[in-house]
Structures are given as C-alpha cells and as structure tokens.
Design an enzyme around this catalytic site. Structure first.
Site, PDB file in Angstrom:
ATOM      1  N   LEU A   1      25.447  63.276 114.336  1.00  0.00           N
ATOM      2  CA  LEU A   1      24.122  63.744 113.924  1.00  0.00           C
ATOM      3  C   LEU A   1      24.177  64.965 113.013  1.00  0.00           C
ATOM      4  CD1 LEU A   1      21.947  63.374 117.147  1.00  0.00           C
ATOM      5  CD2 LEU A   1      21.802  62.056 115.058  1.00  0.00           C
TER       6      LEU A   1
ATOM      7  N   HIS B   1      11.602  64.715 123.894  1.00  0.00           N
ATOM      8  CA  HIS B   1      10.708  65.625 124.611  1.00  0.00           C
ATOM      9  C   HIS B   1      10.664  65.294 126.100  1.00  0.00           C
ATOM     10  CE1 HIS B   1       9.010  68.292 121.660  1.00  0.00           C
ATOM     11  NE2 HIS B   1       8.832  67.286 120.804  1.00  0.00           N
ATOM     12  N   GLU B   2      10.685  64.003 126.439  1.00  0.00           N
ATOM     13  CA  GLU B   2      10.629  63.605 127.843  1.00  0.00           C
ATOM     14  C   GLU B   2      11.905  64.004 128.582  1.00  0.00           C
ATOM     15  OE1 GLU B   2       8.092  62.476 129.498  1.00  0.00           O
ATOM     16  OE2 GLU B   2       6.864  62.595 127.681  1.00  0.00           O
ATOM     17  N   LEU B   3      13.038  64.046 127.823  1.00  0.00           N
ATOM     18  CA  LEU B   3      14.303  64.407 128.472  1.00  0.00           C
ATOM     19  C   LEU B   3      14.435  65.905 128.682  1.00  0.00           C
ATOM     20  CD1 LEU B   3      16.832  62.028 126.656  1.00  0.00           C
ATOM     21  CD2 LEU B   3      16.062  61.908 129.025  1.00  0.00           C
ATOM     22  N   ARG B   4      13.677  66.678 127.935  1.00  0.00           N
ATOM     23  CA  ARG B   4      13.794  68.131 128.044  1.00  0.00           C
ATOM     24  C   ARG B   4      13.401  68.652 129.430  1.00  0.00           C
ATOM     25  NH1 ARG B   4      14.109  71.279 123.253  1.00  0.00           N
ATOM     26  NH2 ARG B   4      16.225  70.864 122.572  1.00  0.00           N
TER      27      ARG B   4
ATOM     28  N   ALA C   1      33.995  71.014 109.755  1.00  0.00           N
ATOM     29  CA  ALA C   1      35.299  71.271 109.149  1.00  0.00           C
ATOM     30  C   ALA C   1      36.239  71.952 110.141  1.00  0.00           C
ATOM     31  CB  ALA C   1      35.118  72.139 107.900  1.00  0.00           C
TER      32      ALA C   1
ATOM     33  N   GLY D   1      31.486  65.023 119.197  1.00  0.00           N
ATOM     34  CA  GLY D   1      30.531  64.736 118.133  1.00  0.00           C
ATOM     35  C   GLY D   1      29.805  63.434 118.385  1.00  0.00           C
TER      36      GLY D   1
ATOM     37  N   LEU E   1      26.061  65.872 110.294  1.00  0.00           N
ATOM     38  CA  LEU E   1      26.045  65.620 108.863  1.00  0.00           C
ATOM     39  C   LEU E   1      24.782  64.872 108.441  1.00  0.00           C
ATOM     40  CD1 LEU E   1      29.783  64.720 108.126  1.00  0.00           C
ATOM     41  CD2 LEU E   1      28.579  66.881 107.780  1.00  0.00           C
TER      42      LEU E   1
END
Length: 466
Positions: free
Chosen positions: A416, A236-239, A352, A413, A418
């Site tokens: 996170l 949230h702080e990074l948003r 995939a 990637g 999977l």
C-alpha cells in the site's frame, strides 16, 4: 506514415485527384475536334454568302440567327468595306478579328474567351468579297487554359478534392483522437476521463465506439468509488474493536506474569500492524475517492525531504544502514498538501530502507529540471537492494501488489505504501516512476512541479479535491 489521419487523407485525396485528372483527359479526348469547326466555318461562309445573294440582309440575318440557335455559334458576315451585311451590328471582338485577325484580348487563364475563327471568299460572280467571323461556344473549354491545356481544371480539381478529403479525414479521425486522449487519462488513473460522446444523430461505428467507451468509463468509475467507500467503511468499523483490543492488552499486561510477556508483545506488534494497515487503507480510500476538499499551500519540499531523511536515518540503524541526502540550496517550493507529500516521500524512503542490503546506504537526491510547463523538482531515492523485475516496475504502484509474497510477509509490507505515493504524487500533478540501477538496486523517482516564484506572491490558498 503512422497517422491514421494522414493515411485516410492522402488515400482519398489521391483517389479523387486521379478521378479528376482522368475525367478531364477523357473529356479532352471526346470533345469536338478542331476539324469539325473548320468544316462548319467553310460551310457557314458558303451558306451565308448564298443566303445574302438570294435574299439580301434579311435572308442572311435569318440564317445567322438559326446558326446561333442550333450550333450556339455567333457569326457575322462582313463585305469588303467592313460592313456587317445582316445589319445586326457587329461586336468589338468581331470587328477586331476582321481588321487584325487577332483573337479576343480577353483570352483568360481560368475561364478563357471562346475561340474565334475567320474565313473569306468571293461572291458567285466574283465581283464582291465577303468575310465570316465566328465566335465558337465555350463548351468544354471553360476549364482549359491557353492552347487548350487543362492546367486550370487540374488545379481546381486537385485543390477541391484535397479540401473535401481533408474534411472527411478530420471528420473520421476526430472522435478517435479524443478517444485516445481519454484512454490515456483513464490508464493514468483519471477515472473522470471521457471522450465526449458525439451528437445523437451520428450513429456510425466510430460514434458507437465512443459512446461505449464513455459508458465503460462511467461504470468503471462507479465501481472503483464503490470499492473505495467499502474499504473506507470497513476500516472505520475495524478501528473500534482495535481500540478495545489495545485497552484489553494493557489490562492483560498488568495482570500477566513475566512468562506471558513475549506473547503480549506479539499481540501488540500484530495490533500495531493492523492499526497501520487500517490507516493506510483509509489514506488510499481518501485518495481514490476524489470527493474530499484538501487545502493546498506552498510546501518547502527541501525541508520536508530533509526531515523525512533524518527520521529514516534513525530507523535505518536497525539494519546498520545509513541515509545520505543531497539537497542543493535553492527554492524548492511546491504547491500541495504537506501531509500527503510527507506520506508520499516517507513511503518511498522507508521502502528503500526496508529492501536495501544490510550495511549499505540509501541515497536521496533532489534536483530540478526544466520542462515545457515550467520547472519541476526531481526527487530520486536509490537503494542497494535486489531491485525489481522489469515487468513489475509499473505494477508495484498498484494497491496490494507484492513483487514477492514471501518477502512481503517477512518485511511486513502489504503493498500500500507505494500505491499511496503514486496517488498522492498524481494528486499534485506529478509523476512517480521506478527503474533498476545498473549496479544493482532500485531508484524511485518523484517529479513535482515547482512554484513559479513570481506567481506565488498574490496567489490565495488553493483547494483541490482528492
């Protein structure tokens, strides 16, 4: 014999049964022999006749009463007319023994009647004839059957020892069974699993182990929740600065020249990745938290998979790949949250497409199978990529786990997608697994319980915690 319960039960039962058998056999060996009673019978007859000849009924009554007090033998002396000479009154079994010579008709199996003996002789002058009937004390014959066989005692001993050993084995293994079930739940990701600590008065090693496990599980749950809240707070702080960065990027595009376009595109791509990463972390934190309430409604899984496949087909064109979908006609409704399920399926399909060989295709097949708890939908997503090492098939569903760091950086990637899929499927009482194809590539399988058609009519929308 893999069960600890059976090992303890059979070991204790065998030991107890052997103990009972040996105890009965030793008792039989050491019990008074029949010859001793034969000697007593002859002696008692001679003494009773002598007492009668010396003192009449009174004297023989005193002798027979003394025999009862000292030897626990009930004896009656009869004359040739069948009269009891001590005038005490003979019981029926003594009279029957006198007349027919047969033992008591109540010679039972479990608790047999005491043995009865009879002996006769003439008086000293040979003018009269006396018969002595003796009822021996029960003594050790309580557990002996007909002809002195210890079968009733053995049966009682074996059954009793079996019951005691069964209760003992159940008492020892019950906490271990609960502990095993809780361990499985904890390993499956259910951090609220507890083995149920036994009563405080129980202080043996097993009870201590169960309490220690519950304390460990509670501590583990607290740490994981604290980590989840930390990720949530950081995301949230990074948003906010990320939003300001996008605004600044837009202004920079307006003022920059053509020569800065590549650099600004790169900044925008990294900001987009960062924004996606933050979104995934927030989703994962929300799934790990387990305290938020999420409404669950019937979700048409077939339509949702078809929509995901249609979007994925567009994305796959960049790598000259295609997405082939096989969804039979039928009722594919599952109960859950549409957004979470969409994210779970989309992560698998996009993964995939990311790793399948260029120019190949990704296969999506939806089938159903009958299980003990009812029907379940089985969604299999197959690619033609390099596959995954066998030891990484389960680890790939852990957060931030990468099979290959270099390939992860190349494809963007972060490990996170999977992990979110696994938690979302588990939240819907389903299961996700992966295995390599024999011809090469990876298959990710998602199993979700289907709604029973008759049960959906009057069911209100459910609310579950994530």
């Amino acid at each position: 014999m893999k069960s600890l319960f059976l090992r303890i039960f059979l070991s204790f039962w065998t030991a107890q049964a052997l103990f009972v058998v040996l105890a009965i056999l030793v008792t039989m060996v050491l019990r008074p022999r029949g010859a001793a009673w034969e000697t007593l019978r002859t002696t008692a007859l001679n003494d009773a006749v002598s007492a009668y000849e010396e003192g009449g009924p009174q004297k023989v009554r005193e002798y027979l009463d003394d025999l009862m007090a000292t030897q626990h033998v009930r004896a009656y002396l009869f004359n040739e007319q069948g009269e009891e000479v001590s005038q005490r009154g003979a019981p029926d079994w003594a009279v029957r023994m006198l007349r027919s010579g047969s033992p008591s008709p109540h010679d039972g199996f479990v608790i047999p009647a005491p043995k009865v003996l009879k002996e006769s002789r003439a008086s000293s002058d040979g003018q009269r004839h006396f018969t002595l009937v003796m009822g021996l004390p029960p003594g050790p014959r309580v557990f002996l059957g007909p002809r002195g066989m210890p079968i009733p005692g053995l049966i009682i001993g074996v059954i009793t020892s079996g019951l005691v050993c069964y209760l003992l084995a159940w008492y020892l293994t019950k906490p271990i069974v609960r502990l095993r079930a809780a361990t499985r739940q904890l390993a499956a990701g259910d951090l609220t699993a507890r083995s149920g600590a036994p009563a405080s008065k129980r202080s043996d090693e097993v009870a201590g182990l169960v309490r220690d496990f519950d304390a460990m599980a509670e501590r583990l749950e607290m740490l994981v929740k604290a980590q989840s809240r930390l990720l949530n707070d950081i995301s949230h702080e990074l948003r906010s600065p990320l939003a300001r960065l996008n605004v600044a990027l837009g202004l920079a595009r307006q003022r920059a020249g053509v020569e800065s376009t590549d650099m600004l595109d790169r900044i925008e791509m990294e900001a987009s990745r960062l924004n996606e990463l933050i979104g995934r972390i927030l989703t994962l934190a929300r799934l790990e938290d387990g305290e938020q309430k999420v409404p669950q409604t019937p979700v048409r899984l077939g339509e949702m998979v078809a929509n995901v496949a249609e979007d994925a087909e567009f994305e796959a064109q960049e790598r000259h790949c295609h997405v082939h979908t096989l969804i039979p006609e039928g009722d594919w409704e599952v109960r859950g949250n549409d957004s979470l399920l969409h994210s779970a399926v989309e992560n698998v399909v996009r993964n995939a497409i990311r790793y399948t060989a260029e120019g190949s295709s990704v296969q999506i097949a939806l089938t159903s199978e009958e299980r003990a708890g009812g029907r379940e939908a089985v969604l299999r997503v197959s690619d033609s990529g390099p596959g995954v090492p066998e030891d990484a098939l389960e680890k790939m569903f852990q957060p931030f786990y990468r099979v290959d760091d270099a390939r992860g950086r190349l494809t963007g990637g972060v490990g996170l997608g999977l992990a979110i899929t696994e938690r979302a499927v588990r939240f819907h009482s389903g299961k996700v697994s992966a295995f390599n194809r024999a011809e090469g590539g990876l298959i990710v399988e998602i199993r979700l319980p289907l709604i029973a058609k008759l049960a959906t009519a009057d069911r209100p929308p459910a609310v579950a915690s994530i």
